[in-house]
Write a protein that holds these residues in place. Structure first.
Motif, PDB file in Angstrom:
ATOM      1  N   GLN A  80       0.835  -1.205   0.000  1.00  0.00           N
ATOM      2  CA  GLN A  80       0.000   0.000   0.000  1.00  0.00           C
ATOM      3  C   GLN A  80       0.870   1.255   0.000  1.00  0.00           C
ATOM      4  O   GLN A  80       0.586   2.218  -0.710  1.00  0.00           O
ATOM      5  N   TRP A  81       1.925   1.248   0.794  1.00  0.00           N
ATOM      6  CA  TRP A  81       2.829   2.396   0.856  1.00  0.00           C
ATOM      7  C   TRP A  81       3.482   2.645  -0.505  1.00  0.00           C
ATOM      8  O   TRP A  81       3.555   3.768  -0.986  1.00  0.00           O
ATOM      9  N   VAL A  82       3.954   1.566  -1.138  1.00  0.00           N
ATOM     10  CA  VAL A  82       4.609   1.691  -2.445  1.00  0.00           C
ATOM     11  C   VAL A  82       3.625   2.233  -3.483  1.00  0.00           C
ATOM     12  O   VAL A  82       3.957   3.130  -4.265  1.00  0.00           O
ATOM     13  N   GLN A  83       2.407   1.706  -3.486  1.00  0.00           N
ATOM     14  CA  GLN A  83       1.413   2.173  -4.449  1.00  0.00           C
ATOM     15  C   GLN A  83       1.080   3.640  -4.237  1.00  0.00           C
ATOM     16  O   GLN A  83       0.914   4.387  -5.200  1.00  0.00           O
ATOM     17  N   LYS A  84       1.033   4.063  -2.989  1.00  0.00           N
ATOM     18  CA  LYS A  84       0.755   5.474  -2.691  1.00  0.00           C
ATOM     19  C   LYS A  84       1.911   6.353  -3.160  1.00  0.00           C
ATOM     20  O   LYS A  84       1.703   7.413  -3.740  1.00  0.00           O
ATOM     21  N   GLU A  85       3.153   5.920  -2.922  1.00  0.00           N
ATOM     22  CA  GLU A  85       4.329   6.712  -3.274  1.00  0.00           C
ATOM     23  C   GLU A  85       4.639   6.708  -4.772  1.00  0.00           C
ATOM     24  O   GLU A  85       5.055   7.723  -5.320  1.00  0.00           O
ATOM     25  N   TYR A  86       4.467   5.549  -5.416  1.00  0.00           N
ATOM     26  CA  TYR A  86       4.921   5.387  -6.800  1.00  0.00           C
ATOM     27  C   TYR A  86       3.817   5.033  -7.793  1.00  0.00           C
ATOM     28  O   TYR A  86       4.064   4.958  -8.992  1.00  0.00           O
ATOM     29  N   GLY A  87       2.620   4.771  -7.315  1.00  0.00           N
ATOM     30  CA  GLY A  87       1.497   4.524  -8.205  1.00  0.00           C
ATOM     31  C   GLY A  87       1.352   3.100  -8.702  1.00  0.00           C
ATOM     32  O   GLY A  87       0.303   2.731  -9.183  1.00  0.00           O
ATOM     33  N   ALA A  88       2.390   2.297  -8.584  1.00  0.00           N
ATOM     34  CA  ALA A  88       2.304   0.927  -9.097  1.00  0.00           C
ATOM     35  C   ALA A  88       3.414   0.065  -8.499  1.00  0.00           C
ATOM     36  O   ALA A  88       4.433   0.565  -8.051  1.00  0.00           O
ATOM     37  N   VAL A  89       3.169  -1.227  -8.521  1.00  0.00           N
ATOM     38  CA  VAL A  89       4.178  -2.220  -8.170  1.00  0.00           C
ATOM     39  C   VAL A  89       4.263  -3.158  -9.365  1.00  0.00           C
ATOM     40  O   VAL A  89       3.264  -3.749  -9.760  1.00  0.00           O
TER      41      VAL A  89
END
Length: 107
Positions: A80-89
């Motif tokens: 969730q943190w990564v998606q919030k910061e970078y938009g995608a995984v």
């Protein structure tokens, strides 16, 4: 742990920015081995507290950034943190014990 980064077979030289989150419950030394990644491209390595990234000889380290971060403990919170910061995984791998990790980068 040695992190081996290579482009996918359809890409001769990878020329796009990359962001990696290298998380471990214990501090680690991450050794980077790369092939066919263009020099001068921004690549960011976020590592868990106390961990470091060692780059191979050459100019790859000149355009790479390393930053220690306190990551969320649970994988779903980390994602969730990564998606919030970078938009995608684009890739997620969890390993219990490993000395070598092989990652293909590309489209």
């Amino acid at each position: 742990v040695t992190l081996h980064l290579n482009p996918i077979s359809s890409v001769h030289i990878h020329q796009k920015p990359l962001v990696f989150l290298l998380n471990s419950p214990l501090p680690l030394v991450w050794k980077l081995k790369t092939e066919r990644l263009a020099p001068g491209i921004r690549r960011v390595f976020f590592v868990s507290l106390g961990s470091v990234v060692h780059f191979e000889k050459g100019n790859f380290s000149l355009s790479a950034e390393t930053e220690e971060k306190l990551f969320p403990e649970k994988n779903e919170h980390l994602l969730q943190w990564v998606q919030k910061e970078y938009g995608a995984v684009t890739s997620f791998t969890e390993l219990k014990i490993s000395r070598n990790i092989y990652i293909k980068v590309g489209e």
